[in-house]
Design an enzyme around this catalytic site. Sequence first.
Site, PDB file in Angstrom:
ATOM      1  N   ASP A  10     -28.153  15.479 -10.028  1.00 45.45           N
ATOM      2  CA  ASP A  10     -29.277  16.211 -10.606  1.00 45.45           C
ATOM      3  C   ASP A  10     -29.727  15.535 -11.903  1.00 45.45           C
ATOM      4  O   ASP A  10     -28.951  14.838 -12.560  1.00 45.45           O
ATOM      5  CB  ASP A  10     -28.884  17.660 -10.911  1.00 45.45           C
TER       6      ASP A  10
ATOM      7  N   ARG B   7     -35.025  12.096  -5.165  1.00 47.02           N
ATOM      8  CA  ARG B   7     -35.671  13.408  -5.041  1.00 47.02           C
ATOM      9  C   ARG B   7     -36.716  13.536  -6.150  1.00 47.02           C
ATOM     10  O   ARG B   7     -36.407  13.373  -7.333  1.00 47.02           O
ATOM     11  CB  ARG B   7     -34.630  14.523  -5.189  1.00 47.02           C
TER      12      ARG B   7
END
Length: 278
Positions: A107, A158
């Site tokens: 992340d 992402r």
Amino acid sequence: MLPPIANRFVAGDSPAEALEHVRRLNERDVNGIVNLLGEHHDDRESVDADAAEYRRLVADIAGSRLAAAVSVKPSQLGLDLGEDVFRTTLAAVVDAAAERDVFVWIDMEDHTTTDATLDAFEALAREHEGGVGVCVQANLRRTRADLRRLADVPGKVRLVKGAYDPPADVAYTDPARVDREYRDLLEYAFDRYDGGIGVGSHDPAMIEHATALHERHGTEFEIQMLMGVREDAQYELAAEYEVWQYVPYGDRWLSYFYRRVVERRENLRFALRAVLTG
């Protein structure tokens, strides 16, 4: 046990509860990205404990044969203690996952962590020839250059709009401007990347744009959405596209739940109902 106010967005306290949630997702052709909640650890004991749980989680996923990956936060794995701690701890998790063919997402946190996160991702992605992915945020002015840098790196990227609140000198702050940037970055990625694009958005317009780009370029991609947000749409999209749901678990749910509530009015209404009826 999680309170009713949180259990729409968090799968439970334990990894077993999270994997049971993933099993139910898999029955509806949705894959799971499992995250142990926790961030900004400032002591080595907490960092090592979470890293050890991720290694156990990887083994559980491999043994279960579920369609699942894991996702970690840099500050959870020691970035606040130093970049060397973070890279050593992250490498141990990624190495364990690579041995079992389990994918690891990294992340992205606030803008001050971007360089350390991308450097760690690139090194591990090249070492393992993929098997790891990273998140980049469209609201940051630097992200166009970051996408160019990552275009030939094995692994996945992402793209999200950005959930943090960076200062205007490093980020676009107007929502319409962020939307335009997101669309432009999708166009660049679908044109220049061989595959491995994660479209991290609940915005129907952005998902529609991504699917149109897929039809045009043939580039492989996946749609990534959060547990508890537009889940009916996730199941509908999974009939035609690869869909992954972000599945957090653990007792450190409060800050994560707060972010979900402030993001969307629908989530706030859900929280109020849970308080009134729970």
